[in-house]
Design a protein around this motif. Sequence first.
Motif, PDB file in Angstrom:
ATOM      1  N   VAL A  26       0.835  -1.231  -0.484  1.00  0.00           N
ATOM      2  CA  VAL A  26      -0.065  -0.233  -0.072  1.00  0.00           C
ATOM      3  C   VAL A  26       0.843   0.928   0.237  1.00  0.00           C
ATOM      4  CG1 VAL A  26      -1.674   1.549   1.164  1.00  0.00           C
ATOM      5  CG2 VAL A  26      -1.628  -0.869   0.890  1.00  0.00           C
ATOM      6  N   VAL A  27       2.233   1.093   1.368  1.00  0.00           N
ATOM      7  CA  VAL A  27       3.149   2.330   0.400  1.00  0.00           C
ATOM      8  C   VAL A  27       3.721   2.623  -0.007  1.00  0.00           C
ATOM      9  CG1 VAL A  27       4.769   3.256   2.061  1.00  0.00           C
ATOM     10  CG2 VAL A  27       2.939   2.506   3.050  1.00  0.00           C
ATOM     11  N   GLN A  28       3.871   1.529  -0.769  1.00  0.00           N
ATOM     12  CA  GLN A  28       4.722   1.310  -2.373  1.00  0.00           C
ATOM     13  C   GLN A  28       4.069   2.227  -3.269  1.00  0.00           C
ATOM     14  OE1 GLN A  28       6.849  -2.540  -3.417  1.00  0.00           O
ATOM     15  NE2 GLN A  28       7.094  -3.026  -1.795  1.00  0.00           N
ATOM     16  N   ALA A  29       2.896   1.847  -3.240  1.00  0.00           N
ATOM     17  CA  ALA A  29       1.931   1.944  -4.075  1.00  0.00           C
ATOM     18  C   ALA A  29       1.339   3.032  -4.477  1.00  0.00           C
ATOM     19  CB  ALA A  29       0.275   1.188  -4.148  1.00  0.00           C
ATOM     20  N   ALA A  47       1.560  13.358   4.410  1.00  0.00           N
ATOM     21  CA  ALA A  47       0.887  12.189   4.027  1.00  0.00           C
ATOM     22  C   ALA A  47       1.318  10.980   3.688  1.00  0.00           C
ATOM     23  CB  ALA A  47       1.073  12.326   2.400  1.00  0.00           C
ATOM     24  N   LEU A  48       2.474  10.343   3.759  1.00  0.00           N
ATOM     25  CA  LEU A  48       2.758   8.641   3.802  1.00  0.00           C
ATOM     26  C   LEU A  48       2.150   8.415   5.716  1.00  0.00           C
ATOM     27  CD1 LEU A  48       6.334   8.402   2.302  1.00  0.00           C
ATOM     28  CD2 LEU A  48       4.362   7.832   2.106  1.00  0.00           C
ATOM     29  N   ALA A  86      -1.776  -2.270  -8.676  1.00  0.00           N
ATOM     30  CA  ALA A  86      -2.670  -3.175  -9.531  1.00  0.00           C
ATOM     31  C   ALA A  86      -0.696  -3.587 -10.396  1.00  0.00           C
ATOM     32  CB  ALA A  86      -3.518  -3.063 -11.243  1.00  0.00           C
ATOM     33  N   LEU A  87      -0.249  -2.661 -10.438  1.00  0.00           N
ATOM     34  CA  LEU A  87       1.046  -3.757 -10.784  1.00  0.00           C
ATOM     35  C   LEU A  87       1.657  -4.151 -10.033  1.00  0.00           C
ATOM     36  CD1 LEU A  87       2.566  -0.014 -13.186  1.00  0.00           C
ATOM     37  CD2 LEU A  87       1.610  -2.229 -13.922  1.00  0.00           C
ATOM     38  N   LEU A  88       1.433  -3.315  -8.769  1.00  0.00           N
ATOM     39  CA  LEU A  88       2.481  -4.788  -7.919  1.00  0.00           C
ATOM     40  C   LEU A  88       1.919  -6.021  -8.167  1.00  0.00           C
ATOM     41  CD1 LEU A  88       3.121  -1.804  -5.315  1.00  0.00           C
ATOM     42  CD2 LEU A  88       4.402  -2.581  -6.106  1.00  0.00           C
ATOM     43  N   VAL A  89       0.375  -5.895  -7.539  1.00  0.00           N
ATOM     44  CA  VAL A  89      -0.034  -7.838  -8.216  1.00  0.00           C
ATOM     45  C   VAL A  89       0.509  -7.991  -9.358  1.00  0.00           C
ATOM     46  CG1 VAL A  89      -2.385  -8.519  -7.950  1.00  0.00           C
ATOM     47  CG2 VAL A  89      -1.859  -6.804  -6.828  1.00  0.00           C
ATOM     48  N   ASP A  90      -0.425  -7.675 -10.437  1.00  0.00           N
ATOM     49  CA  ASP A  90       0.680  -8.200 -11.354  1.00  0.00           C
ATOM     50  C   ASP A  90       1.798  -8.886 -11.521  1.00  0.00           C
ATOM     51  OD1 ASP A  90      -2.379  -6.998 -12.624  1.00  0.00           O
ATOM     52  OD2 ASP A  90      -1.938  -6.001 -13.998  1.00  0.00           O
ATOM     53  N   ALA A  91       2.926  -8.146 -10.694  1.00  0.00           N
ATOM     54  CA  ALA A  91       4.089  -8.416 -10.926  1.00  0.00           C
ATOM     55  C   ALA A  91       4.269  -9.882  -9.470  1.00  0.00           C
ATOM     56  CB  ALA A  91       5.076  -6.991 -10.275  1.00  0.00           C
ATOM     57  N   GLY A  92       4.059 -10.203  -9.118  1.00  0.00           N
ATOM     58  CA  GLY A  92       3.005 -11.564  -8.596  1.00  0.00           C
ATOM     59  C   GLY A  92       3.547 -11.230  -6.655  1.00  0.00           C
TER      60      GLY A  92
END
Length: 230
Positions: A26-29, A47-48, A86-92
């Motif tokens: 979540v923080v990365q995204a 914000a973080l 979504a990109l992080l999820v798709d990256a496995g």
Amino acid sequence: MSARVGTTRLVCFDMAGTTVADDGLVVQAFTRALDEVGSTAIDRDAALRHVRDTMGESKIAVFRHLSGGDEAAARRLNGAFERAYALLVDAGLCAPIDGAEQLIARLRAAGVRTALTTGFSRATADRILSALGWRDLADLALVPAEAGRGRPYPDLVLTALLRLGVDDVRHVTTVGDTASDVLAGRRAGAAIVAGVLTGAHDAATLRDAGATHVLHSVSDLETLLLPTHP
């Protein structure tokens, strides 16, 4: 408490940090979203901190706060966040918490209804469920837009109760890794409001929010709800 445990008819599970390993996604995204949007009006460090403090809450509500109520800015930030996640999820990089899938399957086999709830949008939630092969794991998966309001409001829990035909909030158990998860469960009147230590908040924070139980992991919930299971 044991009498209430025996009458559990519905368990509402949080996703990220509770049944799904977060590992800082979540923080990365959110960091990537800030980079994409390029807003200079938002103090990144503050914000973080806010994002970490409000883990479990509706993401669009968090972004409205950070944008000072500017709906267009909030939606831009939310869209960028969803694309980054979504990109992080798709990256496995999305994985289940050990034992979560098995517990949900055992509860359903025992006649207990199950719901997965999240502060993500429907598109992001479906992406996670598809990546894990969980589209049919629980009886129901809910996002804030389908319930009215996200956590810490009780809407997700109460909507799950209504949709799954459970007739008493005292037959409900909730489990999550954040103070907002705990507050939502308490406000919904759930008999068991369990906090887990696999996500955003520590034991003291979960207890201060009103958790009835603090567990190392969601898999430990089995000893409360299915005490006779080997």
